[in-house]
Design a protein around this motif. Sequence first.
Motif, PDB file in Angstrom:
ATOM      1  N   VAL A 197      23.427  11.172   4.996  1.00 53.29           N
ATOM      2  CA  VAL A 197      22.271  11.412   5.858  1.00 53.29           C
ATOM      3  C   VAL A 197      21.836  10.098   6.492  1.00 53.29           C
ATOM      4  CG1 VAL A 197      19.865  12.172   5.927  1.00 53.29           C
ATOM      5  CG2 VAL A 197      21.525  13.381   4.500  1.00 53.29           C
ATOM      6  N   ASP A 210      21.126   1.447 -20.443  1.00 55.59           N
ATOM      7  CA  ASP A 210      20.428   0.431 -21.235  1.00 55.59           C
ATOM      8  C   ASP A 210      19.074   0.974 -21.690  1.00 55.59           C
ATOM      9  OD1 ASP A 210      19.064   0.300 -18.893  1.00 55.59           O
ATOM     10  OD2 ASP A 210      19.496  -1.793 -18.463  1.00 55.59           O
ATOM     11  N   SER A 211      18.869   2.273 -21.511  1.00 53.86           N
ATOM     12  CA  SER A 211      17.736   2.899 -22.200  1.00 53.86           C
ATOM     13  C   SER A 211      18.288   4.078 -22.997  1.00 53.86           C
ATOM     14  CB  SER A 211      16.637   3.319 -21.232  1.00 53.86           C
ATOM     15  OG  SER A 211      17.139   4.013 -20.140  1.00 53.86           O
ATOM     16  N   TRP A 227      14.365   6.300 -16.141  1.00 51.47           N
ATOM     17  CA  TRP A 227      14.247   6.850 -14.796  1.00 51.47           C
ATOM     18  C   TRP A 227      13.890   8.337 -14.805  1.00 51.47           C
ATOM     19  CZ3 TRP A 227      15.208   4.369 -10.072  1.00 51.47           C
ATOM     20  CH2 TRP A 227      15.404   5.191  -8.976  1.00 51.47           C
ATOM     21  N   ILE A 232      21.540  11.910 -10.959  1.00 52.27           N
ATOM     22  CA  ILE A 232      20.667  12.508 -11.976  1.00 52.27           C
ATOM     23  C   ILE A 232      19.475  13.185 -11.292  1.00 52.27           C
ATOM     24  CG2 ILE A 232      18.912  11.893 -13.719  1.00 52.27           C
ATOM     25  CD1 ILE A 232      20.768  10.112 -15.060  1.00 52.27           C
ATOM     26  N   SER A 233      18.876  12.501 -10.318  1.00 49.62           N
ATOM     27  CA  SER A 233      17.646  13.025  -9.698  1.00 49.62           C
ATOM     28  C   SER A 233      17.907  14.271  -8.855  1.00 49.62           C
ATOM     29  CB  SER A 233      16.990  11.955  -8.814  1.00 49.62           C
ATOM     30  OG  SER A 233      16.725  10.810  -9.558  1.00 49.62           O
ATOM     31  N   TYR A 264      24.794   1.730  -1.803  1.00 48.02           N
ATOM     32  CA  TYR A 264      26.098   2.052  -2.387  1.00 48.02           C
ATOM     33  C   TYR A 264      27.217   1.255  -1.708  1.00 48.02           C
ATOM     34  CZ  TYR A 264      24.823   5.578  -5.747  1.00 48.02           C
ATOM     35  OH  TYR A 264      24.326   6.192  -6.874  1.00 48.02           O
ATOM     36  N   GLU A 269      25.346  15.163  -0.151  1.00 48.54           N
ATOM     37  CA  GLU A 269      25.782  14.008  -0.939  1.00 48.54           C
ATOM     38  C   GLU A 269      26.823  13.228  -0.127  1.00 48.54           C
ATOM     39  OE1 GLU A 269      25.233  12.211  -3.887  1.00 48.54           O
ATOM     40  OE2 GLU A 269      26.881  11.071  -2.999  1.00 48.54           O
ATOM     41  N   ALA A 270      26.592  11.908  -0.013  1.00 44.84           N
ATOM     42  CA  ALA A 270      27.479  11.084   0.809  1.00 44.84           C
ATOM     43  C   ALA A 270      28.872  10.931   0.188  1.00 44.84           C
ATOM     44  CB  ALA A 270      26.851   9.701   1.004  1.00 44.84           C
ATOM     45  N   ARG A 271      28.926  10.937  -1.139  1.00 46.98           N
ATOM     46  CA  ARG A 271      30.193  10.629  -1.800  1.00 46.98           C
ATOM     47  C   ARG A 271      31.013  11.916  -2.018  1.00 46.98           C
ATOM     48  NH1 ARG A 271      29.852   8.274  -6.643  1.00 46.98           N
ATOM     49  NH2 ARG A 271      31.494   6.771  -6.248  1.00 46.98           N
ATOM     50  N   THR A 286      25.041   6.869  -9.665  1.00 46.64           N
ATOM     51  CA  THR A 286      25.265   5.625 -10.411  1.00 46.64           C
ATOM     52  C   THR A 286      26.368   5.769 -11.455  1.00 46.64           C
ATOM     53  OG1 THR A 286      22.936   5.053 -10.166  1.00 46.64           O
ATOM     54  CG2 THR A 286      24.101   4.031 -12.007  1.00 46.64           C
ATOM     55  N   TRP A 287      26.358   6.911 -12.155  1.00 44.66           N
ATOM     56  CA  TRP A 287      27.249   7.068 -13.314  1.00 44.66           C
ATOM     57  C   TRP A 287      28.646   7.445 -12.900  1.00 44.66           C
ATOM     58  CZ3 TRP A 287      25.068   4.363 -16.719  1.00 44.66           C
ATOM     59  CH2 TRP A 287      23.672   4.242 -16.673  1.00 44.66           C
ATOM     60  N   GLY A 325      18.321   7.411  -5.031  1.00 45.80           N
ATOM     61  CA  GLY A 325      18.324   6.240  -5.915  1.00 45.80           C
ATOM     62  C   GLY A 325      17.605   5.072  -5.262  1.00 45.80           C
TER      63      GLY A 325
END
Length: 492
Positions: free
Chosen positions: A98, A50-51, A386, A8-9, A139, A30-32, A38-39, A135
Amino acid sequence: MLIIGAGISGVGAGYHLGDRLPGKSYAILEAREDLGGTWDLFRYPGIRSDSDMHTLGYRFKPWTDEKVIADGDLILDYVRETALENRIEEKIRYRHRVVRAEWSTAESRWTVEAERTDSGETVRLTCGYLWNCTGYYSYDQGYTPEFEGRERFAGQIVHPQHWPEDLDYEGKRVVVIGSGATAVTLVPAMAKRAAHVTMLQRSPTYVVAMPGEDAIAKAVRRVLPLKAAYAVIRWKNVLLQMGVYKLSKSRPSLIKKWIRKGNERLLPTGYDIDKHFKPRYNPWDQRMCLVPNGDLFEAIRSGEAEIVTDRIKTFSEDGIELESGTELEADVIVTATGLNVLFLGGMELVVDGDPVDFSQLMAYKGMMLNGIPNFVFTLGYTNASWTLKADLTSEYVCRLLAHMDAHGYRRCVPEVTDPSVTVEPILDFNSGYVLRALDKLPKQGSKEPWKLRQNYIVDTRAIRRAPIADGAMQFSDSARQAKQPPLEPVAG
Ligand SMILES: Cc1cc2nc3c(=O)[nH]c(=O)nc-3n(C[C@H](O)[C@H](O)[C@H](O)COP(=O)(O)OP(=O)(O)OC[C@H]3O[C@@H](n4cnc5c(N)ncnc54)[C@H](O)[C@@H]3O)c2cc1C
């Protein structure tokens, strides 16, 4: 600008740069293999926010789904849509983890070292600015405490962070260890198919039921255009969250009573609320758990799920033996025991040859570090969504860069210039995952701009509107000394 992380960020950071400073070039490492962070990572049954999504959503992109507490795949679609609509996706270089970044004052540049997760190759890039959006947790590995006798258990043990795609729990007895947001999500979701689910907690958490859909939001949407309606609903939710948080701190007994009343309404008569739903701490000393439509309470009422509050003595072949002498039989044990907090995605920072010890530094506006030039990180609120802070961070970075361009500066670095600023822990939060990590994290200061307010309204002034040149932020122009960057520039 080099952004690290495409959750998201990171995607939000890309949006703001493209929107406000279209002349700047940037890339995202991006590592992945995919975006969403997260999502995309978490795949356990029932995974959801949860928000509310009107504040977890970006300020610039209205959340349009009826569900306010949204399922993980809807959130992932929303982040993906943002990246595609705004041509952010094409800036992402996947499979780049990184590991290190070194700042050179002589060159006014960062050299960033990333490992290719597919080939193992090391890639080096240079950039003028570095923005960490990785984040707050590792991970690689979720947190699991040592459980005695773990190896004796004949069934399957699963951590929610590493959910096996083919896990079959149909008709099985499940024990979920934990009492946080993940446990209260998993229990009702698994109870639909499992023979029985037991939530085993050492101590209770505050659990509050809220409607899965927002009637006021629906009404506002009927009368206002989409963007205006989103702004109104977002502010309503910001104020509501802040109101509950403030009251929790100033009048905890009032909030306790209100939570208790809600619990009584949703639990069977005679249920031992004191034992299972009355924490020893005050509301918001740790994160509260929200459950949409009271689904956890519903699962308890139906008898499909139960809560056991006790301590684990040992795992046995058939399940878990508790200190009270009770034995919980299980086919599957889920350890919803949390995350390992990790600052900056585990990367090492070096400034002019000296390795940086984060614990010795102070965070400026909760997004930069004293003495570390041209470096920003995005970390959200602990007491609110967040993305509220992530968006503010992005707005600030764009203002900072615009200010530097306007004055011809190439280097910015926050410094503690006020000797009366004293050092404080960065978080006033006593959750286990925070306490385990606190000594490795940077500190906050006793005064602005070093004080972390955890308050969106204060931050709209302190971050969105406060002057960039505030005395703590130091600028310099190293253009005359600058050499050509020796390595591949990000813009390439
Ligand atoms: C199960 C769960 C539920 C949550 N629910 C909520 C909620 O309802 N509301 C809320 O406000 N917050 C919630 N959070 C917190 C949540 O993490 C944030 O809301 C938000 O998703 C964080 O986004 P992010 O992009 O900053 O970080 P992340 O989503 O963690 O993404 C970070 C990205 O950086 C990448 N990365 C990490 N290290 C490196 C590296 N060294 N090199 C390259 N890439 C790297 C990762 O692969 C990942 O893609 C939840 C967290 C969890 C775990």
